[in-house]
Enzyme design. Structure first.
Site, PDB file in Angstrom:
ATOM      1  N   CYS A   3       0.993  -0.569   0.165  1.00 19.10           N
ATOM      2  CA  CYS A   3       0.375  -0.100  -0.256  1.00 19.10           C
ATOM      3  C   CYS A   3       1.173   1.272  -0.176  1.00 19.10           C
ATOM      4  O   CYS A   3       1.496   0.942   1.253  1.00 19.10           O
ATOM      5  CB  CYS A   3      -1.043  -0.291   1.322  1.00 19.10           C
ATOM      6  SG  CYS A   3      -2.024   1.403   1.853  1.00 19.10           S
ATOM      7  N   CYS A   6       0.497   3.384   3.355  1.00 21.00           N
ATOM      8  CA  CYS A   6       1.337   2.203   3.950  1.00 21.00           C
ATOM      9  C   CYS A   6       2.604   2.758   4.611  1.00 21.00           C
ATOM     10  O   CYS A   6       3.467   2.906   5.324  1.00 21.00           O
ATOM     11  CB  CYS A   6       1.022   1.542   3.794  1.00 21.00           C
ATOM     12  SG  CYS A   6      -1.132   0.882   4.971  1.00 21.00           S
ATOM     13  N   ASP A  29      -0.278  16.354  -1.396  1.00 18.30           N
ATOM     14  CA  ASP A  29      -0.869  15.489  -2.734  1.00 18.30           C
ATOM     15  C   ASP A  29       0.207  15.769  -4.124  1.00 18.30           C
ATOM     16  O   ASP A  29       1.199  16.238  -4.562  1.00 18.30           O
ATOM     17  CB  ASP A  29      -1.855  15.538  -3.841  1.00 18.30           C
ATOM     18  CG  ASP A  29      -2.445  14.644  -4.683  1.00 18.30           C
ATOM     19  OD1 ASP A  29      -3.126  14.376  -4.328  1.00 18.30           O
ATOM     20  OD2 ASP A  29      -1.784  14.406  -5.121  1.00 18.30           O
ATOM     21  N   HIS A  45      -4.368   1.043   8.675  1.00 12.80           N
ATOM     22  CA  HIS A  45      -4.551   0.749   7.034  1.00 12.80           C
ATOM     23  C   HIS A  45      -6.286   0.747   7.234  1.00 12.80           C
ATOM     24  O   HIS A  45      -6.770  -0.438   7.681  1.00 12.80           O
ATOM     25  CB  HIS A  45      -4.198  -0.176   6.231  1.00 12.80           C
ATOM     26  CG  HIS A  45      -4.578  -0.807   5.140  1.00 12.80           C
ATOM     27  ND1 HIS A  45      -3.824   0.009   3.505  1.00 12.80           N
ATOM     28  CD2 HIS A  45      -5.558  -0.692   4.345  1.00 12.80           C
ATOM     29  CE1 HIS A  45      -4.555  -0.625   3.504  1.00 12.80           C
ATOM     30  NE2 HIS A  45      -5.232  -0.920   3.020  1.00 12.80           N
ATOM     31  N   ASN A  85     -12.576   9.676  -2.373  1.00  5.25           N
ATOM     32  CA  ASN A  85     -13.308   8.669  -3.531  1.00  5.25           C
ATOM     33  C   ASN A  85     -13.128   7.395  -2.740  1.00  5.25           C
ATOM     34  O   ASN A  85     -12.205   6.706  -2.371  1.00  5.25           O
ATOM     35  CB  ASN A  85     -12.517   9.073  -4.689  1.00  5.25           C
ATOM     36  CG  ASN A  85     -12.816  10.157  -5.491  1.00  5.25           C
ATOM     37  OD1 ASN A  85     -13.153  10.767  -5.692  1.00  5.25           O
ATOM     38  ND2 ASN A  85     -11.761  11.337  -5.727  1.00  5.25           N
ATOM     39  N   GLY A  91     -13.244   6.413  -9.179  1.00  7.05           N
ATOM     40  CA  GLY A  91     -12.096   7.431  -8.933  1.00  7.05           C
ATOM     41  C   GLY A  91     -10.841   7.400  -7.680  1.00  7.05           C
ATOM     42  O   GLY A  91      -9.627   7.546  -7.684  1.00  7.05           O
ATOM     43  N   HIS A  96      -6.013   3.308   0.283  1.00  6.65           N
ATOM     44  CA  HIS A  96      -6.598   3.314   2.144  1.00  6.65           C
ATOM     45  C   HIS A  96      -7.076   4.477   1.810  1.00  6.65           C
ATOM     46  O   HIS A  96      -6.699   5.087   1.683  1.00  6.65           O
ATOM     47  CB  HIS A  96      -4.716   3.752   2.214  1.00  6.65           C
ATOM     48  CG  HIS A  96      -4.350   4.050   3.779  1.00  6.65           C
ATOM     49  ND1 HIS A  96      -2.875   3.173   4.182  1.00  6.65           N
ATOM     50  CD2 HIS A  96      -4.551   4.850   4.400  1.00  6.65           C
ATOM     51  CE1 HIS A  96      -2.669   3.849   5.663  1.00  6.65           C
ATOM     52  NE2 HIS A  96      -3.849   4.894   5.112  1.00  6.65           N
ATOM     53  N   HIS A  98      -8.557   8.116   2.742  1.00  3.23           N
ATOM     54  CA  HIS A  98      -7.543   9.504   1.913  1.00  3.23           C
ATOM     55  C   HIS A  98      -9.165  10.801   2.073  1.00  3.23           C
ATOM     56  O   HIS A  98      -9.739   9.923   1.200  1.00  3.23           O
ATOM     57  CB  HIS A  98      -6.459   9.376   1.404  1.00  3.23           C
ATOM     58  CG  HIS A  98      -6.835   8.981   0.430  1.00  3.23           C
ATOM     59  ND1 HIS A  98      -7.226   7.575  -0.290  1.00  3.23           N
ATOM     60  CD2 HIS A  98      -7.214   9.360  -1.418  1.00  3.23           C
ATOM     61  CE1 HIS A  98      -7.424   7.129  -1.777  1.00  3.23           C
ATOM     62  NE2 HIS A  98      -7.185   8.359  -1.586  1.00  3.23           N
ATOM     63  N   HIS A 100      -9.210  14.221   1.132  1.00  2.00           N
ATOM     64  CA  HIS A 100      -8.604  15.563  -0.162  1.00  2.00           C
ATOM     65  C   HIS A 100      -8.915  16.900   0.396  1.00  2.00           C
ATOM     66  O   HIS A 100     -10.100  16.775   0.340  1.00  2.00           O
ATOM     67  CB  HIS A 100      -8.647  15.239  -1.560  1.00  2.00           C
ATOM     68  CG  HIS A 100      -8.224  13.993  -2.097  1.00  2.00           C
ATOM     69  ND1 HIS A 100      -7.759  14.011  -3.422  1.00  2.00           N
ATOM     70  CD2 HIS A 100      -9.164  13.171  -2.573  1.00  2.00           C
ATOM     71  CE1 HIS A 100      -7.616  12.773  -3.753  1.00  2.00           C
ATOM     72  NE2 HIS A 100      -8.074  12.342  -3.715  1.00  2.00           N
TER      73      HIS A 100
HETATM   74  P1  5GP Z   1      -7.769   8.795  -5.234  1.00  2.00           P
HETATM   75  O1  5GP Z   1      -7.278   8.883  -6.769  1.00  2.00           O
HETATM   76  O2  5GP Z   1      -7.799   7.703  -4.915  1.00  2.00           O
HETATM   77  O3  5GP Z   1      -8.751   9.654  -4.660  1.00  2.00           O
HETATM   78  O4  5GP Z   1      -6.257   9.894  -4.533  1.00  2.00           O
HETATM   79  C1  5GP Z   1      -4.948   9.096  -4.558  1.00  2.00           C
HETATM   80  C2  5GP Z   1      -4.070  10.521  -4.502  1.00  2.00           C
HETATM   81  O5  5GP Z   1      -3.218  10.256  -3.760  1.00  2.00           O
HETATM   82  C3  5GP Z   1      -4.113  11.058  -5.651  1.00  2.00           C
HETATM   83  O6  5GP Z   1      -4.459  12.595  -5.844  1.00  2.00           O
HETATM   84  C4  5GP Z   1      -2.707  10.670  -6.767  1.00  2.00           C
HETATM   85  O7  5GP Z   1      -1.655  12.014  -6.794  1.00  2.00           O
HETATM   86  C5  5GP Z   1      -1.442  10.515  -5.248  1.00  2.00           C
HETATM   87  N1  5GP Z   1      -1.121   9.764  -4.817  1.00  2.00           N
HETATM   88  C6  5GP Z   1      -0.626   8.932  -5.550  1.00  2.00           C
HETATM   89  N2  5GP Z   1       0.824   8.443  -5.081  1.00  2.00           N
HETATM   90  C7  5GP Z   1       0.990   9.628  -4.513  1.00  2.00           C
HETATM   91  C8  5GP Z   1       2.408   9.537  -3.634  1.00  2.00           C
HETATM   92  O8  5GP Z   1       3.534   8.192  -3.917  1.00  2.00           O
HETATM   93  N3  5GP Z   1       2.505  10.651  -3.175  1.00  2.00           N
HETATM   94  C9  5GP Z   1       1.720  11.556  -2.544  1.00  2.00           C
HETATM   95  N4  5GP Z   1       2.286  12.548  -2.235  1.00  2.00           N
HETATM   96  N5  5GP Z   1       0.942  10.908  -3.515  1.00  2.00           N
HETATM   97  C10 5GP Z   1       0.236  10.236  -4.103  1.00  2.00           C
HETATM   98 ZN    ZN Z   2      -2.639   1.402   3.474  1.00  2.00          ZN
END
Ligand code: 5GP
Ligand code: ZN
Length: 112
Positions: A3, A6, A29, A45, A85, A91, A96, A98, A100
């Site tokens: 993950c 994680c 991000d 997690h 999301n 999306g 894990h 989160h 935004h």
């Molecule tokens: P989701 O698409 O699952 O709602 O959001 C995942 C977010 O994690 C995306 O906005 C993506 O840019 C961010 N993200 C993915 N991998 C990494 C990473 O390794 N470091 C950081 N800081 N953000 C990440």
């Molecule tokens: Zn995780």
């Protein structure tokens, strides 16, 4: 566990941290969609918002209080969006939980 978040919590993958305590981590991000784009995650997690249970109430409350603190500290306290999301169809790309925090520009009224 394989993950990304994680691994960010453990330090295996570097991140630009905004806040950390024993339960929560907030970091910028990697691919921001607005001048302020921060991810707030529980250290434990949880795969997505669909996995939250009533016993997580205190943790989720703590996360949202911290979201408000971070938004104020970032100077977007009077206008920001909180997004989680949940599921691939919505999306979600990192499984894990989160939240935004998005702000620092005019945000469209559209939610989808
Ligand atoms: P989701 O698409 O699952 O709602 O959001 C995942 C977010 O994690 C995306 O906005 C993506 O840019 C961010 N993200 C993915 N991998 C990494 C990473 O390794 N470091 C950081 N800081 N953000 C990440
Ligand atoms: Zn995780």
């Amino acid at each position: 566990m394989d993950c990304v978040f994680c691994k960010i919590i453990s330090g295996e993958i570097p991140s630009n941290k905004v806040y950390e305590d024993s339960d929560i981590l907030a970091f910028r991000d990697i691919s921001p969609v607005a001048p302020t784009h921060i991810l707030v995650i529980p250290k434990r997690h949880i795969a997505s918002a669909a996995e939250i249970t009533h016993s997580d109430g205190e943790l989720i409350g703590k996360i949202f209080a911290k979201i408000a603190d971070i938004a104020r500290a970032e100077g977007v306290g009077n206008g920001f969006r909180v997004v989680s999301n949940c599921g691939e169809t919505a999306g979600q790309t990192v499984f894990h939980l989160h939240f935004h925090i998005i702000g620092g520009r005019e945000l469209s009224r559209s939610l989808g």
